[in-house]
Design an enzyme around this catalytic site. Structure first.
Site, short mmCIF file in Angstrom:
data_model
loop_
_atom_site.label_atom_id
_atom_site.label_comp_id
_atom_site.label_asym_id
_atom_site.label_seq_id
_atom_site.Cartn_x
_atom_site.Cartn_y
_atom_site.Cartn_z
N THR A 128 -26.53 71.41 45.67
CA THR A 128 -26.00 72.55 46.93
C THR A 128 -25.49 73.74 46.28
OG1 THR A 128 -26.08 70.71 48.56
CG2 THR A 128 -24.78 72.97 49.05
N GLU A 179 -27.63 54.38 55.85
CA GLU A 179 -27.60 52.89 55.38
C GLU A 179 -26.45 52.56 54.51
OE1 GLU A 179 -30.17 55.05 55.56
OE2 GLU A 179 -31.67 54.11 56.83
N GLU A 238 -24.67 62.73 50.64
CA GLU A 238 -23.09 62.46 50.44
C GLU A 238 -23.20 61.00 50.77
OE1 GLU A 238 -19.54 64.72 50.70
OE2 GLU A 238 -20.92 66.37 50.11
C1 LIG Z 1 -29.98 69.18 51.45
C2 LIG Z 1 -29.53 68.39 50.56
C3 LIG Z 1 -28.32 68.49 49.66
C4 LIG Z 1 -27.94 67.68 48.71
N1 LIG Z 1 -26.83 68.33 47.82
C5 LIG Z 1 -26.34 67.39 46.93
C6 LIG Z 1 -25.51 67.71 45.87
O1 LIG Z 1 -24.86 68.92 46.07
N2 LIG Z 1 -24.97 67.14 44.90
C7 LIG Z 1 -25.70 65.79 44.67
O2 LIG Z 1 -25.27 65.27 43.60
N3 LIG Z 1 -26.41 65.37 45.56
C8 LIG Z 1 -26.98 66.15 46.58
N4 LIG Z 1 -28.03 65.62 47.61
C9 LIG Z 1 -28.55 64.40 47.37
C10 LIG Z 1 -28.25 63.39 48.34
O3 LIG Z 1 -26.86 62.87 48.12
C11 LIG Z 1 -29.13 62.17 48.23
O4 LIG Z 1 -30.48 62.69 48.70
C12 LIG Z 1 -28.78 60.80 48.84
O5 LIG Z 1 -27.77 60.35 48.21
C13 LIG Z 1 -29.94 59.96 48.88
O6 LIG Z 1 -30.70 59.80 47.69
P1 LIG Z 1 -32.25 59.69 47.57
O7 LIG Z 1 -32.56 61.12 48.52
O8 LIG Z 1 -32.72 59.75 46.21
O9 LIG Z 1 -32.65 58.74 48.52
P2 LIG Z 1 -32.96 57.00 47.91
O10 LIG Z 1 -31.70 56.54 47.33
O11 LIG Z 1 -34.14 56.94 47.34
O12 LIG Z 1 -33.15 56.26 49.59
C14 LIG Z 1 -34.27 56.22 50.20
C15 LIG Z 1 -34.03 55.30 51.39
O13 LIG Z 1 -33.71 54.02 50.84
C16 LIG Z 1 -32.46 53.76 51.59
N5 LIG Z 1 -31.74 52.80 50.74
C17 LIG Z 1 -31.51 53.26 49.22
N6 LIG Z 1 -30.72 51.97 48.77
C18 LIG Z 1 -30.49 51.21 49.75
C19 LIG Z 1 -29.74 49.98 49.98
N7 LIG Z 1 -29.05 49.26 48.77
N8 LIG Z 1 -29.64 49.27 51.17
C20 LIG Z 1 -30.63 49.94 52.09
N9 LIG Z 1 -31.01 51.13 52.23
C21 LIG Z 1 -31.11 51.63 51.10
C22 LIG Z 1 -31.60 54.96 51.85
O14 LIG Z 1 -30.70 54.97 52.78
C23 LIG Z 1 -32.95 55.81 52.24
O15 LIG Z 1 -33.12 55.67 53.78
C24 LIG Z 1 -28.40 66.27 48.67
C25 LIG Z 1 -29.70 66.10 49.31
C26 LIG Z 1 -30.18 66.86 50.41
C27 LIG Z 1 -31.28 66.61 51.07
#
Ligand SMILES: Cc1cc2nc3c(=O)[nH]c(=O)nc-3n(C[C@H](O)[C@H](O)[C@H](O)COP(=O)(O)OP(=O)(O)OC[C@H]3O[C@@H](n4cnc5c(N)ncnc54)[C@H](O)[C@@H]3O)c2cc1C
Length: 387
Positions: free
Chosen positions: A161, A373, A369
């Site tokens: 972000t 889940e 953040e």
């Molecule tokens: C608009 C936007 C801004 C962002 N800004 C930042 C930022 O400034 N800095 C930064 O570092 N990150 C940032 N993020 C990243 C954000 O924190 C991640 O997208 C988030 O942590 C989820 O990771 P992922 O997208 O890889 O999903 P994944 O971890 O791949 O998850 C996919 C799905 O699986 C589920 N899942 C995963 N593990 C488990 C588990 N153990 N048990 C049950 N369910 C599970 C999740 O809940 C989700 O439904 C941003 C994301 C977006 C979309």
């Protein structure tokens, strides 16, 4: 009488009104245009800095306002009612990079970075996520290798972000070696600035909502970072990030409440104006019950959020409380924006009214953040942690 359950002090009312006035004057007139074109308005950073909104939790010695957490969240909610994109920029900056430097940085780092950050001269960003490391953030692979007085960083950070406008990026990278991996205790946090050779801004995401908050990939290609920019201990960066995300989650909860409240206010007004079957639709109990559920969830989210904020300021363990506040407020934002679109009927589905944007903006609060889940996992784990 509308209930918000908060008994605001005179100072809090003043800061809330200032935030409201600022958002109405400087953001509201442009909101649709910026959303449509995914435009981030850089001048907002300095304007927010001038008003103190970018140093709300910093002590006065660093040009901050030094207010308590609740007061900060009240201002953040007010900005989010008008624009969730400006609110996330404000939340990330106040909750993560500035707090991390304040809590874990050296005196020299505090002197170098905090005043310009509080004044809006340097915008902060937080780079933890990677293409293959999301919820399991400790599996990140960006590598930091010590080279004399410097560290050399290689890797890709995703979803950052404000990453293309930031002057200070707190980036997490592995400080352990590939032959001796130490998991979460093998990660450092580095203060990266965009002028460092090897810093590249990559793809800008084309998002469903929050379109005027830029989200970018950053790549580090033999990025040379002086050891003076290592935050605290080289093995503790992930611990610092997780502790700071407790603040971050409160900010996202306030953002979500702002979105939910905007949906409630728009739907309340529309239900009074819109006539069907010769009466305003608010006279139908089906509509009244939707508004009642929305208002109740907004008030409950706010009460949970500010209870967590007060507990944090008392120095209590708020891991569970911050996750509860973030989980409940983000699901409230989705619930309220969904109900608002329903109350607007077909007009809720088009861009002539704000609820279409609010519906799109709400979704991400359940994702970043820590997804819903992950919040439930934290809440359940804390439930058993003191046995
Ligand atoms: C608009 C936007 C801004 C962002 N800004 C930042 C930022 O400034 N800095 C930064 O570092 N990150 C940032 N993020 C990243 C954000 O924190 C991640 O997208 C988030 O942590 C989820 O990771 P992922 O997208 O890889 O999903 P994944 O971890 O791949 O998850 C996919 C799905 O699986 C589920 N899942 C995963 N593990 C488990 C588990 N153990 N048990 C049950 N369910 C599970 C999740 O809940 C989700 O439904 C941003 C994301 C977006 C979309």
């Amino acid at each position: 009488m509308k209930s918000d359950l908060l008994n605001l002090s005179e100072e809090q009312r003043g800061i809330r009104d200032l935030a409201r006035e600022f958002a109405m004057q400087e953001i509201a007139p442009f909101i649709s245009e910026w959303d449509e074109s995914a435009h981030f308005e850089p001048s907002l950073v300095k304007k927010m800095g001038d008003l103190g909104f970018l140093g709300m939790l910093l002590p006065e010695e660093f040009d901050g306002l030094g207010v308590d957490t609740s007061t900060y969240l009240i201002a953040l909610e007010e900005i989010a009612v008008v624009d969730a994109s400006a609110a996330v920029m404000m939340s990330v900056h106040n909750s993560l990079p500035t707090q991390m430097i304040l809590r874990f940085g050296s005196d020299e780092q505090k002197l170098r970075f905090l005043k310009p950050m509080a004044r809006g001269e340097l915008l902060g960003a937080f780079a933890l996520s990677e293409p293959e490391a999301g919820s399991d953030a400790a599996s990140l692979t960006t590598q930091a290798v010590r080279d004399g007085d410097d560290w050399i960083l290689n890797g890709t950070k995703s979803w950052v972000t404000s990453g293309n406008h930031a002057g200070v990026i707190l980036a997490m990278a592995r400080t352990d070696t590939p032959s001796e991996r130490k998991g979460a205790r093998g990660i450092g946090t580095f203060i990266v600035t965009p002028d460092m050779p090897g810093f590249h801004v990559g793809k800008k995401e084309d998002k469903l909502g929050l379109r005027s908050s830029p989200t970018v990939q950053l790549s580090f290609d033999n990025l040379r970072v002086p050891n003076a920019n290592l935050l605290g201990q080289p093995q503790m960066g992930f611990v610092y990030a997780m502790q700071s995300l407790e603040n971050g989650r409160l900010g996202i909860a306030a953002q979500a409440i702002g979105i939910a409240r905007a949906a409630l206010e728009a739907a309340t007004a529309y239900a009074a104006e819109r006539h069907q079957f010769d009466k305003p639709i608010r006279e139908f109990q089906a509509i009244q019950f939707k508004l009642a559920d929305m208002a109740t969830r907004v008030a409950a989210s706010r009460a949970l959020l500010h209870a967590a904020a007060h507990a944090k300021d008392r120095g209590e363990n708020v891991k569970q409380a911050t996750s509860m506040a973030k989980l409940f407020a983000s699901e409230t934002a989705m619930f309220c924006t969904n109900q608002a679109v329903q109350i607007f009927g077909g007009y809720g589905y088009v861009k002539d009214y704000p609820v279409e944007r609010l519906f799109r903006d709400a979704k991400v609060t359940e994702i970043y953040e820590g997804t819903s889940e992950i919040q439930r996992i934290v809440i359940a784990r804390e439930q058993y942690s003191h046995e």
